[in-house]
Write a protein that holds these residues in place. Structure first.
Motif, short mmCIF file in Angstrom:
data_model
loop_
_atom_site.label_atom_id
_atom_site.label_comp_id
_atom_site.label_asym_id
_atom_site.label_seq_id
_atom_site.Cartn_x
_atom_site.Cartn_y
_atom_site.Cartn_z
N GLY A 149 0.52 -0.78 0.21
CA GLY A 149 -0.15 0.16 0.27
C GLY A 149 0.79 1.02 0.02
N ALA A 150 2.18 1.19 0.43
CA ALA A 150 2.80 2.51 1.25
C ALA A 150 3.20 2.29 -0.17
CB ALA A 150 3.94 2.17 1.75
N VAL A 151 3.90 1.21 -1.12
CA VAL A 151 4.22 1.58 -2.59
C VAL A 151 3.29 2.34 -3.44
CG1 VAL A 151 5.57 -0.12 -4.38
CG2 VAL A 151 6.16 -0.42 -1.89
N PHE A 152 2.48 1.92 -3.28
CA PHE A 152 1.21 2.19 -4.06
C PHE A 152 0.97 3.81 -3.93
CE2 PHE A 152 -3.52 3.36 -4.21
CZ PHE A 152 -4.03 3.23 -5.70
N LEU A 153 0.89 3.92 -2.81
CA LEU A 153 0.29 5.61 -2.71
C LEU A 153 1.63 6.75 -2.97
CD1 LEU A 153 -0.94 7.28 -0.26
CD2 LEU A 153 0.58 6.94 1.45
N LEU A 154 3.19 6.62 -2.85
CA LEU A 154 4.24 7.03 -3.09
C LEU A 154 3.73 7.04 -4.72
CD1 LEU A 154 6.64 5.00 -0.43
CD2 LEU A 154 5.85 7.23 -0.85
N ILE A 155 3.96 6.04 -5.61
CA ILE A 155 4.19 6.62 -7.19
C ILE A 155 3.30 6.99 -7.54
CG2 ILE A 155 3.48 4.89 -8.76
CD1 ILE A 155 4.78 2.28 -7.77
N LEU A 156 1.89 6.97 -6.55
CA LEU A 156 0.90 8.10 -6.99
C LEU A 156 0.89 9.60 -6.89
CD1 LEU A 156 -2.47 6.61 -6.27
CD2 LEU A 156 -1.54 6.71 -8.90
N CYS A 157 1.51 10.09 -5.64
CA CYS A 157 2.61 10.86 -5.24
C CYS A 157 3.23 11.23 -6.14
CB CYS A 157 2.46 10.78 -3.62
SG CYS A 157 1.64 11.01 -2.91
N PHE A 158 4.25 10.17 -6.49
CA PHE A 158 5.24 11.00 -7.09
C PHE A 158 4.79 11.35 -8.83
CE2 PHE A 158 8.24 9.47 -3.76
CZ PHE A 158 9.17 10.09 -4.02
N ALA A 159 3.82 11.01 -8.59
CA ALA A 159 3.48 11.15 -10.40
C ALA A 159 2.34 12.36 -10.39
CB ALA A 159 2.48 9.87 -10.67
N LEU A 160 1.79 12.41 -8.88
CA LEU A 160 1.34 13.69 -9.15
C LEU A 160 2.03 14.87 -8.68
CD1 LEU A 160 -2.25 12.14 -7.86
CD2 LEU A 160 -2.26 12.91 -9.51
N GLY A 161 3.48 14.57 -8.54
CA GLY A 161 4.11 16.16 -8.42
C GLY A 161 3.64 16.09 -6.41
N ILE A 162 3.30 15.74 -6.17
CA ILE A 162 3.44 15.33 -4.19
C ILE A 162 3.92 14.90 -3.16
CG2 ILE A 162 1.01 17.00 -4.35
CD1 ILE A 162 -0.96 14.54 -4.19
N PRO A 163 5.72 14.46 -3.53
CA PRO A 163 5.59 13.52 -3.15
C PRO A 163 5.93 13.55 -1.56
CG PRO A 163 7.35 14.91 -3.74
CD PRO A 163 6.59 15.24 -4.28
N TRP A 164 6.25 14.56 -1.10
CA TRP A 164 5.63 14.76 0.00
C TRP A 164 4.67 14.47 0.93
CZ3 TRP A 164 10.36 15.02 3.06
CH2 TRP A 164 11.25 15.87 2.29
N ALA A 165 4.02 14.59 0.35
CA ALA A 165 2.12 13.71 0.85
C ALA A 165 2.13 12.03 0.91
CB ALA A 165 1.22 13.75 -0.06
N GLY A 166 2.95 11.49 -0.24
CA GLY A 166 3.44 9.47 0.24
C GLY A 166 3.59 9.65 1.04
N ILE A 167 5.16 11.23 1.19
CA ILE A 167 6.49 9.91 2.03
C ILE A 167 5.60 10.55 3.49
CG2 ILE A 167 8.70 10.58 3.78
CD1 ILE A 167 9.18 11.98 1.16
N ALA A 168 4.74 10.69 3.79
CA ALA A 168 4.07 10.87 4.99
C ALA A 168 3.62 10.35 5.33
CB ALA A 168 2.64 12.69 5.22
N GLY A 169 2.26 9.90 4.29
CA GLY A 169 1.19 9.17 4.39
C GLY A 169 1.84 7.38 4.23
N ALA A 170 2.74 6.65 4.06
CA ALA A 170 3.91 5.64 4.27
C ALA A 170 4.30 5.56 5.75
CB ALA A 170 4.86 5.79 3.46
N PHE A 171 4.16 7.27 6.43
CA PHE A 171 4.89 6.79 7.37
C PHE A 171 4.34 6.49 8.75
CE2 PHE A 171 8.77 8.33 6.85
CZ PHE A 171 9.99 7.29 7.17
N VAL A 172 2.20 7.16 8.18
CA VAL A 172 1.47 7.01 8.82
C VAL A 172 0.86 5.73 8.91
CG1 VAL A 172 -1.07 7.58 9.00
CG2 VAL A 172 0.89 9.54 9.19
#
Length: 294
Positions: A212-235
């Motif tokens: 799930g974290a990989v899925f989230l991070l891939i989407l966030c990097f593609a959307l240009g919001i990587p920090w949202a993915g990084i924070a979400g992965a830790f949460v």
């Protein structure tokens, strides 16, 4: 002592029979997967809201990430397997094991961040390449590492049992015949090896990043919001930890109940038996999970 051995063996056999004979693992997995799919759909909507700058979008996204981590951990997973098994096998406090569970979940989130960051920014991998690496390379590596942790617990338990077999010892590990310590006590041995135990457990869990974290991070990097993915992965990692901490507490409580009333040589032998059985279960289950992926 005989009744404890029989009870431990019956419990272990019953758990294995339910998981592999009566579809217990399949039932749990199906329920958890359904919840994860719903959470993934909600995550995609939450990411669009964050990108659009909607009010409260960040808080909603983090809540969804925590929920996903919880449901991910509720299904059959390698983190619970090794944390629960270690808690049953080793004389570790509930607090220390809980901290270990949290650290392992956060390390797993960090592994997902490093995988996606390296794949997207350095290697130029596609989404398929990153998910294939996580599922087809890192997942079996993680299960193999966990199986080795289980085998190591079996060997350590056997060594402890046989090293004490020739000597009757008191609660402090001193021989009741000569009064000398023929080896370190259980507490002394745990104090020496605890950091090694922690490193091995964290590494075996973190090798495989959360899907799930990989899925989230891939989407966030593609959307240009990587920090949202990084924070979400830790949460997500903290959501996962909420379940593994409960498993840790249950494992420690079960071990203490099984050892209640034992002291001296009896406690050492009982602890060695539990360590052998728990380690064997870890190795068996991890191997069964790894084989279909090889």
């Amino acid at each position: 002592m005989r009744s404890v051995r029989i009870g431990v063996l019956i419990t272990a056999a019953a758990v294995l029979l339910w998981l592999f004979g009566f579809g217990g693992m399949s039932d749990i997995s199906q329920w958890a997967n359904a919840q994860q799919r719903d959470a993934q759909n909600a995550l995609a909507q939450g990411l669009r809201a964050v990108r659009a700058g909607e009010t409260g979008a960040w808080a909603t996204l983090m809540g969804l990430c925590a929920a996903y981590g919880f449901f991910h951990a509720a299904g059959p997973g390698h983190g619970k397997l090794v944390i629960g098994g270690y808690g049953a096998a080793a004389r570790v406090t509930a607090l220390r094991l809980s901290v270990l569970a949290i650290a392992s979940s956060l390390a797993q989130a960090l592994a997902a961040i490093l995988l996606v960051a390296a794949g997207a920014l350095i290697l130029g991998w596609s989404r398929t390449q990153m998910t294939d690496t996580a599922d087809k390379v890192l997942a079996p590596a993680s299960f193999i590492a966990i199986a080795l942790v289980g085998a190591w617990l079996v060997v350590r338990g056997a060594r402890r049992a046989f090293s004490k077999a020739a000597h009757a010892v008191d609660a402090d590990g001193h021989c009741e015949t000569c009064g000398h310590a023929h080896g370190p006590s259980v507490d002394q041995a745990e104090a020496v090896t605890s950091w090694r135990d922690a490193a091995a457990i964290i590494a075996s869990i973190a090798i495989r990043p959360c899907t799930g974290a990989v899925f989230l991070l891939i989407l966030c990097f593609a959307l240009g919001i990587p920090w949202a993915g990084i924070a979400g992965a830790f949460v997500m990692g903290l959501g996962t930890a909420s379940v593994t901490v409960l498993v840790a507490l249950a494992a420690v409580g079960t071990r203490k109940s099984a050892l209640a009333g034992f002291s001296g040589a009896g406690a050492v032998r009982a602890m060695a038996l539990i360590e052998i059985v728990a380690g064997g279960l870890i190795a068996l289950v991890a191997t069964a999970l790894a084989l279909p992926l090889l």
